[in-house]
Design an enzyme around this catalytic site. Structure first.
Site, PDB file in Angstrom:
ATOM      1  N   TYR A 162      -3.130  -5.174 -20.428  1.00  0.00           N
ATOM      2  CA  TYR A 162      -4.004  -4.888 -19.276  1.00  0.00           C
ATOM      3  C   TYR A 162      -3.222  -5.048 -17.974  1.00  0.00           C
ATOM      4  O   TYR A 162      -3.307  -4.205 -17.071  1.00  0.00           O
ATOM      5  CB  TYR A 162      -5.183  -5.855 -19.339  1.00  0.00           C
ATOM      6  CG  TYR A 162      -6.110  -5.882 -18.146  1.00  0.00           C
ATOM      7  CD1 TYR A 162      -7.041  -4.872 -17.945  1.00  0.00           C
ATOM      8  CD2 TYR A 162      -6.082  -6.950 -17.240  1.00  0.00           C
ATOM      9  CE1 TYR A 162      -7.925  -4.920 -16.862  1.00  0.00           C
ATOM     10  CE2 TYR A 162      -6.955  -7.013 -16.168  1.00  0.00           C
ATOM     11  CZ  TYR A 162      -7.875  -5.990 -15.981  1.00  0.00           C
ATOM     12  OH  TYR A 162      -8.742  -6.039 -14.914  1.00  0.00           O
ATOM     13  N   LYS A 166      -2.534  -2.132 -15.276  1.00  0.00           N
ATOM     14  CA  LYS A 166      -2.983  -2.191 -13.867  1.00  0.00           C
ATOM     15  C   LYS A 166      -1.793  -2.013 -12.930  1.00  0.00           C
ATOM     16  O   LYS A 166      -1.933  -1.411 -11.857  1.00  0.00           O
ATOM     17  CB  LYS A 166      -3.709  -3.515 -13.590  1.00  0.00           C
ATOM     18  CG  LYS A 166      -5.106  -3.629 -14.244  1.00  0.00           C
ATOM     19  CD  LYS A 166      -6.103  -2.596 -13.724  1.00  0.00           C
ATOM     20  CE  LYS A 166      -7.529  -2.947 -14.109  1.00  0.00           C
ATOM     21  NZ  LYS A 166      -8.488  -1.871 -13.810  1.00  0.00           N
TER      22      LYS A 166
HETATM   23  N1  LIG Z   1     -14.465  -9.007 -13.401  1.00  0.00           N
HETATM   24  C1  LIG Z   1     -13.289  -9.404 -12.929  1.00  0.00           C
HETATM   25  O1  LIG Z   1     -13.045 -10.599 -12.706  1.00  0.00           O
HETATM   26  C2  LIG Z   1     -12.207  -8.400 -12.657  1.00  0.00           C
HETATM   27  C3  LIG Z   1     -10.970  -8.881 -12.206  1.00  0.00           C
HETATM   28  C4  LIG Z   1      -9.960  -7.978 -11.911  1.00  0.00           C
HETATM   29  C5  LIG Z   1     -10.194  -6.622 -12.071  1.00  0.00           C
HETATM   30  N2  LIG Z   1     -11.406  -6.170 -12.530  1.00  0.00           N
HETATM   31  C6  LIG Z   1     -11.578  -4.712 -12.666  1.00  0.00           C
HETATM   32  O2  LIG Z   1     -12.798  -4.325 -12.045  1.00  0.00           O
HETATM   33  C7  LIG Z   1     -13.359  -3.214 -12.746  1.00  0.00           C
HETATM   34  C8  LIG Z   1     -14.794  -3.526 -13.158  1.00  0.00           C
HETATM   35  O3  LIG Z   1     -14.760  -4.695 -13.958  1.00  0.00           O
HETATM   36  P1  LIG Z   1     -16.078  -5.432 -14.490  1.00  0.00           P
HETATM   37  O4  LIG Z   1     -15.711  -6.855 -14.661  1.00  0.00           O
HETATM   38  O5  LIG Z   1     -17.242  -5.051 -13.683  1.00  0.00           O
HETATM   39  O6  LIG Z   1     -16.193  -4.776 -15.945  1.00  0.00           O
HETATM   40  P2  LIG Z   1     -17.451  -4.737 -16.939  1.00  0.00           P
HETATM   41  O7  LIG Z   1     -18.456  -5.759 -16.574  1.00  0.00           O
HETATM   42  O8  LIG Z   1     -16.830  -4.752 -18.300  1.00  0.00           O
HETATM   43  O9  LIG Z   1     -18.067  -3.291 -16.672  1.00  0.00           O
HETATM   44  C9  LIG Z   1     -17.278  -2.163 -16.898  1.00  0.00           C
HETATM   45  C10 LIG Z   1     -18.152  -0.923 -16.785  1.00  0.00           C
HETATM   46  O10 LIG Z   1     -17.310   0.208 -17.049  1.00  0.00           O
HETATM   47  C11 LIG Z   1     -17.928   0.988 -18.040  1.00  0.00           C
HETATM   48  N3  LIG Z   1     -16.962   1.660 -18.896  1.00  0.00           N
HETATM   49  C12 LIG Z   1     -16.255   1.120 -19.902  1.00  0.00           C
HETATM   50  N4  LIG Z   1     -15.501   2.052 -20.466  1.00  0.00           N
HETATM   51  C13 LIG Z   1     -15.737   3.201 -19.798  1.00  0.00           C
HETATM   52  C14 LIG Z   1     -15.258   4.505 -19.902  1.00  0.00           C
HETATM   53  N5  LIG Z   1     -14.326   4.846 -20.802  1.00  0.00           N
HETATM   54  N6  LIG Z   1     -15.745   5.448 -19.057  1.00  0.00           N
HETATM   55  C15 LIG Z   1     -16.688   5.129 -18.135  1.00  0.00           C
HETATM   56  N7  LIG Z   1     -17.172   3.912 -17.977  1.00  0.00           N
HETATM   57  C16 LIG Z   1     -16.684   2.953 -18.809  1.00  0.00           C
HETATM   58  C17 LIG Z   1     -18.762   0.069 -18.860  1.00  0.00           C
HETATM   59  O11 LIG Z   1     -19.753   0.844 -19.478  1.00  0.00           O
HETATM   60  P3  LIG Z   1     -20.703   0.315 -20.660  1.00  0.00           P
HETATM   61  O12 LIG Z   1     -21.760  -0.465 -19.946  1.00  0.00           O
HETATM   62  O13 LIG Z   1     -21.152   1.578 -21.277  1.00  0.00           O
HETATM   63  O14 LIG Z   1     -19.846  -0.539 -21.552  1.00  0.00           O
HETATM   64  C18 LIG Z   1     -19.276  -0.887 -17.783  1.00  0.00           C
HETATM   65  O15 LIG Z   1     -20.429  -0.357 -17.186  1.00  0.00           O
HETATM   66  C19 LIG Z   1     -12.426  -2.928 -13.907  1.00  0.00           C
HETATM   67  O16 LIG Z   1     -11.520  -1.911 -13.561  1.00  0.00           O
HETATM   68  C20 LIG Z   1     -11.701  -4.244 -14.101  1.00  0.00           C
HETATM   69  O17 LIG Z   1     -10.448  -4.099 -14.725  1.00  0.00           O
HETATM   70  C21 LIG Z   1     -12.406  -7.031 -12.838  1.00  0.00           C
END
Ligand SMILES: NC(=O)c1ccc[n+]([C@@H]2O[C@H](COP(=O)([O-])OP(=O)(O)OC[C@H]3O[C@@H](n4cnc5c(N)ncnc54)[C@H](OP(=O)(O)O)[C@@H]3O)[C@@H](O)[C@H]2O)c1
Length: 262
Positions: A162, A166
């Site tokens: 990952y 990124k």
């Molecule tokens: N949370 C953190 O602390 C954190 C930290 C650093 C970076 N990020 C980045 O921030 C972004 C959002 O993270 P998050 O924590 O909100 O993630 P999350 O809670 O896992 O939500 C991800 C969303 O993306 C959707 N998704 C997954 N695969 C997909 C695909 N192939 N096409 C379209 N949609 C898809 C999921 O859909 P479903 O509901 O259908 O599964 C879900 O709605 C990501 O890029 C992540 O890497 C997050």
């Protein structure tokens, strides 16, 4: 009145982007979800200015269809794109911890597809609309884990594939920035901080990743108070995104607008 596309909008940070942006009734917000029939959280917002559009962000063709659908509503334009979809499958192992070479390769390719290639597909699909829009702003969700200096300073071992993916996403964003600076575009790779999106801590992979993250955090953020909420993270990200200039396009920053990741 501005138009926004947010990918990965069914839950987590993406859903909160849709929530905050659609709170202004003069905005039109397109929530891109994997399954249109399984987006109860977006529907629950009950806002007339939200359009739910289906696309898997690893599927370049599906994104082209989604862009066509968006263009029909907006008259062929789009102002802002937030390429939020991405994430990890949480293997819970270090770089050298995969059981087989094939396991390592699969994990690297899966993460690359989901984070770096999907971002390029997303930007390419919506670029024709963005060129006709009035804002010309694109933000892609990266992670501090994709930062070389953070990795070396913290010794964080978590999420190897990952983190690599990124870092690649950051270069995807820089390439677009270099190409489109003269047309007045702003591209930004954004780390949202450590955000509590309800990840299942009983999942052994996630538990192992959290342990590895926790070991590194005190070395770079001794006063860390715990994860922030999606609400706080998105508010801070939007503040940075809205003030970012064309001259600064292509940068990789945190929700604080600098290289302080947590
Ligand atoms: N949370 C953190 O602390 C954190 C930290 C650093 C970076 N990020 C980045 O921030 C972004 C959002 O993270 P998050 O924590 O909100 O993630 P999350 O809670 O896992 O939500 C991800 C969303 O993306 C959707 N998704 C997954 N695969 C997909 C695909 N192939 N096409 C379209 N949609 C898809 C999921 O859909 P479903 O509901 O259908 O599964 C879900 O709605 C990501 O890029 C992540 O890497 C997050």
């Amino acid at each position: 009145m501005s138009s926004y596309v947010v990918t990965g909008a069914a839950k987590g940070i993406g859903l909160e982007f849709v929530n905050q942006l659609s709170a202004n009734s003069s905005n039109t917000v397109f929530a891109i979800v994997r399954n249109k029939n399984k987006a109860p959280n977006v529907e629950a917002l009950e806002r007339k200015n939200i359009h739910i559009v289906q696309a898997d962000c690893t599927d370049g063709r599906a994104l082209l269809s989604a862009a066509e659908e968006v263009g029909k509503v907006t008259g062929g334009k789009l102002d802002y794109l937030i390429a939020n979809a991405g994430g990890s499958n949480h293997p819970g192992v270090t770089m050298d911890g995969f059981a087989t070479p094939e396991d390592l390769e699969k994990d690297l390719i899966d993460n690359y597809k989901f984070n770096a290639i999907s971002t390029a597909h997303t930007i390419n699909a919506f670029l024709p609309l963005l060129k006709k829009g009035s804002a010309k702003r694109v933000m892609a969700l990266s992670s501090g884990l994709g930062d070389l200096d953070l990795t070396l300073a913290s010794g964080m071992l978590a999420e190897p594939s990952y983190s690599i993916a990124k870092a690649a996403l950051n270069m995807v964003v820089a390439k677009y920035a270099a190409q489109y600076k003269d047309e007045g575009f702003v591209f930004l790779a954004m780390s949202p901080g450590i955000v509590n999106t309800g990840a299942d801590a009983t999942n052994p992979g996630i538990a192992a990743e959290m342990k590895m993250l926790a070991a590194g955090v005190p070395k770079i953020a001794p006063d860390f108070k715990g994860p922030i909420t999606p609400e706080v993270s998105v508010k801070m990200q939007l503040e940075v995104f809205n003030r970012w200039t064309v001259e600064e396009s292509g940068a990789f920053v945190s929700h604080m607008g600098n290289k302080v990741w947590i």
